[in-house]
Design a protein around this motif. Structure first.
Motif, PDB file in Angstrom:
ATOM      1  N   TYR A  79       0.737  -1.295  -0.019  1.00 25.62           N
ATOM      2  CA  TYR A  79      -0.143  -0.032  -0.028  1.00 25.62           C
ATOM      3  C   TYR A  79       0.689   1.258  -0.005  1.00 25.62           C
ATOM      4  O   TYR A  79       0.461   2.210  -0.723  1.00 25.62           O
ATOM      5  N   THR A 117     -11.743  -3.080  -0.980  1.00 27.31           N
ATOM      6  CA  THR A 117     -10.807  -3.260   0.174  1.00 27.31           C
ATOM      7  C   THR A 117     -10.783  -1.755   1.133  1.00 27.31           C
ATOM      8  O   THR A 117     -10.649  -1.930   2.272  1.00 27.31           O
ATOM      9  N   LYS A 119      -8.836   0.534   0.971  1.00 27.04           N
ATOM     10  CA  LYS A 119      -7.530   1.167   1.140  1.00 27.04           C
ATOM     11  C   LYS A 119      -7.094   2.030  -0.167  1.00 27.04           C
ATOM     12  O   LYS A 119      -6.303   2.756  -0.131  1.00 27.04           O
ATOM     13  N   ARG A 178      -4.073   5.916  -3.182  1.00 23.50           N
ATOM     14  CA  ARG A 178      -4.569   5.395  -1.743  1.00 23.50           C
ATOM     15  C   ARG A 178      -5.750   6.206  -1.280  1.00 23.50           C
ATOM     16  O   ARG A 178      -5.789   7.516  -1.656  1.00 23.50           O
ATOM     17  N   ASP A 180      -7.032   7.030   1.382  1.00 23.07           N
ATOM     18  CA  ASP A 180      -6.938   8.042   2.614  1.00 23.07           C
ATOM     19  C   ASP A 180      -6.276   9.408   1.749  1.00 23.07           C
ATOM     20  O   ASP A 180      -6.313  10.522   2.583  1.00 23.07           O
TER      21      ASP A 180
END
Length: 185
Positions: A79, A117, A119, A178, A180
């Motif tokens: 990640y 997922t 993420k 990503r 976030d």
């Protein structure tokens, strides 16, 4: 040798040619079973044992919450590869690759969808492009080289006439960001 010949002759006389042919086929089938089927049966049994072992490991990993292969550090590094804070730098490289091939990217479609997922975020891009096959191919190759978070989902070509040098292409790419940190322009 004479006794063997006499025995074979008596067998032929009692069974006839269909019986001898059937006997030969039976012997051939037995030989194939011994030489081919039995080793494969043993191999199949070994693969089934390995499959059961892997299933057990996957179930244990699922119960413990740790990925079945690799460690938590491996997953974090994976990640971490998608560290880009936003899509803009990647889009700049995509547009630069088009400009390097003298391609004009007309209005495209851009869509952000979360990965299951949670993420990663998928930034899906559909671009109509006009140019020669070589230009379009070099553009796609350069994009995939310079934008490591990009994946080519689909490409389709259309030629107006058979002899036309220009093609119309629809290129579908996905940028993985990503979740976030995903920001789009």
């Amino acid at each position: 040798m004479n006794a063997l010949s006499a025995a074979l002759r008596r067998l032929y006389d009692s069974l006839g040619w269909p019986g001898v042919a059937g006997l030969l086929l039976l012997l051939l089938a037995a030989g194939m079973t011994l030489s081919m089927v039995q080793p494969r049966t043993a191999q199949l049994a070994e693969l089934q044992r390995a499959n059961l072992s892997l299933k057990t490991r996957i179930e244990q990993a699922a119960r413990s919450g740790i990925p079945a292969t690799g460690s938590q550090d491996d997953l974090s590094r994976f990640y971490g590869f998608f560290e880009g804070a936003e899509a803009t730098p990647w889009l700049d490289k995509l547009f630069a690759a088009a400009a390097a091939q003298d391609l004009v990217l007309t209005q495209g479609e851009y869509r952000m969808t979360p990965d299951r997922t949670g993420k990663l975020t998928r930034y899906q891009i559909t671009l109509p492009v006009k140019g020669s096959y070589a230009q379009i191919r070099r553009f796609v190759a350069q994009t995939l080289t310079q934008v490591p978070v990009a994946a080519l989902d689909d490409i389709s070509f259309k030629r107006e006439t058979i002899g036309a040098a220009q093609l119309e292409a629809h290129i579908k790419l996905t940028l993985f960001l990503r979740a976030d940190r995903a920001r789009v322009p």
